[in-house]
Design a protein around this motif. Structure first.
Motif, short mmCIF file in Angstrom:
data_model
loop_
_atom_site.label_atom_id
_atom_site.label_comp_id
_atom_site.label_asym_id
_atom_site.label_seq_id
_atom_site.Cartn_x
_atom_site.Cartn_y
_atom_site.Cartn_z
N PRO A 106 -53.10 56.17 39.97
CA PRO A 106 -54.51 56.51 39.80
C PRO A 106 -55.36 55.28 39.48
O PRO A 106 -54.90 54.34 38.83
CB PRO A 106 -54.50 57.48 38.62
N VAL A 107 -56.60 55.34 39.93
CA VAL A 107 -57.50 54.19 39.83
C VAL A 107 -58.68 54.53 38.92
O VAL A 107 -59.21 55.63 38.96
CB VAL A 107 -58.03 53.81 41.23
N LEU A 108 -59.05 53.53 38.16
CA LEU A 108 -60.14 53.66 37.20
C LEU A 108 -60.96 52.38 37.28
O LEU A 108 -60.40 51.31 37.52
CB LEU A 108 -59.48 53.76 35.82
N ARG A 141 -61.29 60.79 41.80
CA ARG A 141 -60.80 62.17 41.92
C ARG A 141 -60.34 62.46 43.35
O ARG A 141 -60.24 63.61 43.74
CB ARG A 141 -61.90 63.17 41.51
N GLY A 142 -60.10 61.40 44.11
CA GLY A 142 -59.57 61.60 45.46
C GLY A 142 -58.17 62.20 45.40
O GLY A 142 -57.56 62.26 44.32
N THR A 143 -57.64 62.59 46.53
CA THR A 143 -56.36 63.32 46.56
C THR A 143 -55.22 62.52 45.91
O THR A 143 -54.49 63.05 45.06
CB THR A 143 -55.99 63.66 48.02
N ALA A 144 -55.06 61.25 46.30
CA ALA A 144 -53.94 60.46 45.77
C ALA A 144 -54.06 60.32 44.25
O ALA A 144 -53.05 60.46 43.53
CB ALA A 144 -53.90 59.08 46.43
N CYS A 145 -55.25 60.07 43.76
CA CYS A 145 -55.44 59.91 42.32
C CYS A 145 -55.29 61.24 41.60
O CYS A 145 -54.74 61.30 40.49
CB CYS A 145 -56.80 59.27 42.02
N HIS A 146 -55.76 62.29 42.23
CA HIS A 146 -55.61 63.63 41.63
C HIS A 146 -54.11 63.95 41.46
O HIS A 146 -53.68 64.39 40.39
CB HIS A 146 -56.29 64.67 42.51
N ASN A 179 -65.22 59.89 44.59
CA ASN A 179 -64.29 60.26 45.65
C ASN A 179 -63.40 59.04 45.86
O ASN A 179 -63.50 58.08 45.11
CB ASN A 179 -65.06 60.63 46.91
N CYS A 180 -62.56 59.06 46.82
CA CYS A 180 -61.61 57.97 47.00
C CYS A 180 -62.27 56.60 46.85
O CYS A 180 -63.31 56.33 47.44
CB CYS A 180 -60.98 58.09 48.39
N MET A 181 -61.68 55.75 46.01
CA MET A 181 -62.23 54.42 45.77
C MET A 181 -61.57 53.37 46.66
O MET A 181 -61.71 52.17 46.44
CB MET A 181 -62.08 54.06 44.28
N GLY A 182 -60.83 53.83 47.65
CA GLY A 182 -60.29 52.92 48.66
C GLY A 182 -59.05 52.16 48.23
O GLY A 182 -58.73 51.12 48.81
N ALA A 183 -58.35 52.63 47.22
CA ALA A 183 -57.14 51.94 46.76
C ALA A 183 -56.05 52.97 46.48
O ALA A 183 -55.38 52.92 45.44
CB ALA A 183 -57.44 51.10 45.53
N CYS A 184 -55.87 53.92 47.39
CA CYS A 184 -54.95 55.05 47.16
C CYS A 184 -53.54 54.60 46.82
O CYS A 184 -52.84 55.26 46.04
CB CYS A 184 -54.90 55.94 48.40
N GLU A 185 -53.11 53.47 47.40
CA GLU A 185 -51.76 52.99 47.13
C GLU A 185 -51.59 52.57 45.67
O GLU A 185 -50.47 52.38 45.20
CB GLU A 185 -51.39 51.83 48.08
S1 FES Z 1 -57.69 58.73 46.10
FE1 FES Z 1 -58.10 57.38 44.46
S2 FES Z 1 -58.29 55.47 45.45
FE2 FES Z 1 -57.99 56.86 47.08
#
Ligand code: FES
Length: 163
Positions: A134-136, A86-91, A125-131
């Motif tokens: 979305p990450v799951l 649910r980090g910013t990039a994934c959101h 929170n951010c899972m460290g793969a924003c690029e």
């Molecule tokens: S916001 Fe989802 S991996 Fe960084």
């Protein structure tokens, strides 16, 4: 009743686990908690008192230490433990919609485990793969750049494995 049976079943392994660590040595706390997490998949609240008695530590202190680390869990996980970022990039890439889909199709609410223990859903929170948003993550497998079609496939696949 259900909990007391659970504790009864767990008491023997915890006694064996604790016997490997010296009594009253507080530095044993983290290794003990790590071993409990590996053994049970989470830290059963009912057994933390046993740890406290062994190390001469108050249970609230043990809770405070364990809560500091994301690694430790206080509830049992489902067979499929799903973490959704649910980090910013994934959101921005649509993770809220994906969360709704997961909740709807797997009948599990964020932060909980389904009654049948097949699924648990955790917000991260951010899972460290924003690029790759979305990450799951499901158990040990990461899914990057998840599309709605991917999500449909993933849901179908994990439901098939548990039916
Ligand atoms: S916001 Fe989802 S991996 Fe960084």
């Amino acid at each position: 009743m259900r909990i007391s049976i659970f504790v009864f079943i767990m008491k023997e392994p915890i006694a064996e686990l604790l016997s490997k660590y010296p009594v009253n040595r507080k530095e044993g706390l983290l290794p003990i908690l790590q071993e409990m997490q590996r053994e049970y998949g989470f830290l059963p609240e009912e057994l933390l008192g046993e740890v406290g008695r062994h190390l001469n530590l108050p249970v609230n202190k043990i809770f405070a230490v364990a809560a500091f680390y994301d690694y430790f869990r206080f509830k049992p996980q489902g067979h499929h433990h799903i973490q959704i970022c649910r980090g910013t990039a994934c959101h921005l890439a649509g993770s809220s919609t994906y969360l709704n889909e997961l909740e709807k199709h797997l009948k599990v609410k964020a932060g909980s485990t389904s009654r049948d223990r097949k699924f648990s859903l955790e917000l991260m929170n951010c899972m460290g793969a924003c690029e790759s948003a979305p990450v799951l993550r499901i158990n040990e497998t990461f899914y990057h750049h998840v599309t709605p079609e991917d999500l449909t496939r993933i849901i179908r696949s994990i439901k098939d494995k548990t039916d």
